[in-house]
Design an enzyme around this catalytic site. Structure first.
Site, mmCIF file in Angstrom:
data_model
loop_
_atom_site.group_PDB
_atom_site.id
_atom_site.type_symbol
_atom_site.label_atom_id
_atom_site.label_comp_id
_atom_site.label_asym_id
_atom_site.label_seq_id
_atom_site.Cartn_x
_atom_site.Cartn_y
_atom_site.Cartn_z
ATOM 1 N N LYS A 2 -5.175 16.965 -5.863
ATOM 2 C CA LYS A 2 -4.389 17.035 -7.092
ATOM 3 C C LYS A 2 -3.689 18.393 -7.241
ATOM 4 C CE LYS A 2 -4.492 12.959 -8.729
ATOM 5 N NZ LYS A 2 -3.231 12.197 -8.882
ATOM 6 N N TYR B 148 -10.879 15.660 -4.101
ATOM 7 C CA TYR B 148 -9.960 15.244 -5.166
ATOM 8 C C TYR B 148 -9.230 16.451 -5.759
ATOM 9 C CZ TYR B 148 -8.224 13.021 -9.426
ATOM 10 O OH TYR B 148 -7.420 12.544 -10.438
ATOM 11 N N ASP C 74 0.864 -1.180 0.000
ATOM 12 C CA ASP C 74 0.000 0.000 0.000
ATOM 13 C C ASP C 74 0.902 1.231 0.000
ATOM 14 O OD1 ASP C 74 -1.692 2.219 1.002
ATOM 15 O OD2 ASP C 74 -3.167 0.650 1.400
ATOM 16 N N SER D 287 -3.426 15.475 -12.957
ATOM 17 C CA SER D 287 -4.785 15.446 -13.488
ATOM 18 C C SER D 287 -5.134 16.823 -14.006
ATOM 19 C CB SER D 287 -5.755 15.042 -12.363
ATOM 20 O OG SER D 287 -7.098 15.278 -12.732
#
Length: 277
Positions: A163, A159, A63, A146
């Site tokens: 990012k 999110y 992980d 992104s």
């Protein structure tokens, strides 16, 4: 393929599916040896089974929130292949554009920790584990960014914030690790992958691929300039090769290549996101 990565060794986090798997396959085709790291051993083993040359692949189950697992991955990569040239920090989760007004305080508390732990801390921990070996090879780090690293509504607040943080992290590490290690990013747009959501929002089993599968053939094109562009992650891999290959991008660091269908020149699809409030 160009063979730009002949003799290179790469470690890719989140390499079992999506853009991580696509980059692993492309790096292998370009001549590199590749370690793929992820949590799902079955996915990782499938990547190796499908590889053109499995002898140039290594699998580590870990992980990205586990520093010991990341250090072990670096050590195993060096033991297996002799060095490390490129770290591709890639593992991530998406929040499925869950807006602030649809989140409770309890959900924010839990999901913020999970999203930032995977999307941001996972990149930082991977870089911390890899940088000593990358200094030895004058290597590089390539981060999967992104369109949400630059623009709104590529995700919800969790999110998008994560990012944006990754973009700042990439730039900071590009400064701190220069001149020995280059650090860059690829800001991808929407792709048809197995990208999952946070467990804290009961989205751990939700895959973005399902959304693409439900899209009807006569649906209107997405509101981006290159509205006929591919969503196949394999078509997003070339910038990773360019940034990993020191012979092709030696002077480039602290830079993000946008591969998002032209979202930056789109303008706003609608005046505001909260007209329904």
């Amino acid at each position: 393929m160009s063979g730009w990565l002949d003799g290179y060794v790469a470690l890719i986090t989140g390499g079992g599916s999506g853009i991580g798997r696509a980059v692993a396959e492309r790096f292998l085709a370009e001549g590199a040896a590749v370690t793929v790291l992820g949590r799902d051993r079955g996915q990782l083993d499938e990547v190796v089974r499908a590889a053109a040359d499995p002898s140039r692949m290594h699998v580590v189950t870990a992980d990205v929130r586990d520093s010991e697992g990341l250090h072990a991955a670096v050590a195993q990569t060096v033991e297996r292949f002799g060095k490390l040239d490129t770290l591709v920090a890639n593992a991530g989760v998406w929040d499925y554009q869950r807006q602030l007004t649809r989140l409770t305080a309890k959900e924010i508390d839990a999901a913020f920790d999970e999203v930032f732990s995977v999307n941001v801390k996972g990149y930082l921990l991977a870089a911390q584990a890899a940088w000593p070996e990358l200094v030895k090879t004058r290597g590089s780090i390539v981060m999967t960014l992104s369109n949400a690293s630059f623009y709104v509504n590529g995700g919800g607040p969790l999110y998008t914030a994560s990012k944006h943080a990754c973009l700042g992290l990439m730039r900071e590490l590009a400064y701190e690790l220069a001149p020995k290690v280059r650090v860059n990013g690829v800001a991808c747009g929407g792709m048809n992958t197995d990208l999952r959501g946070p467990q804290a929002l009961a989205m751990g089993e939700r895959s973005i691929a399902a959304s693409f599968a439900r899209r009807s053939a006569d649906a209107p094109p997405p509101p981006i300039p290159l509205h006929d562009s591919s969503t196949d992650p394999r078509d997003f891999t070339a910038p990773y090769v360019l940034l990993a290959a020191r012979e092709q991008s030696g002077p480039i660091t602290g830079h993000a290549i946008s591969a998002d269908g032209g979202i930056g020149v789109r303008g706003f699809a609608r005046p505001a996101g909260g007209d329904h409030l």
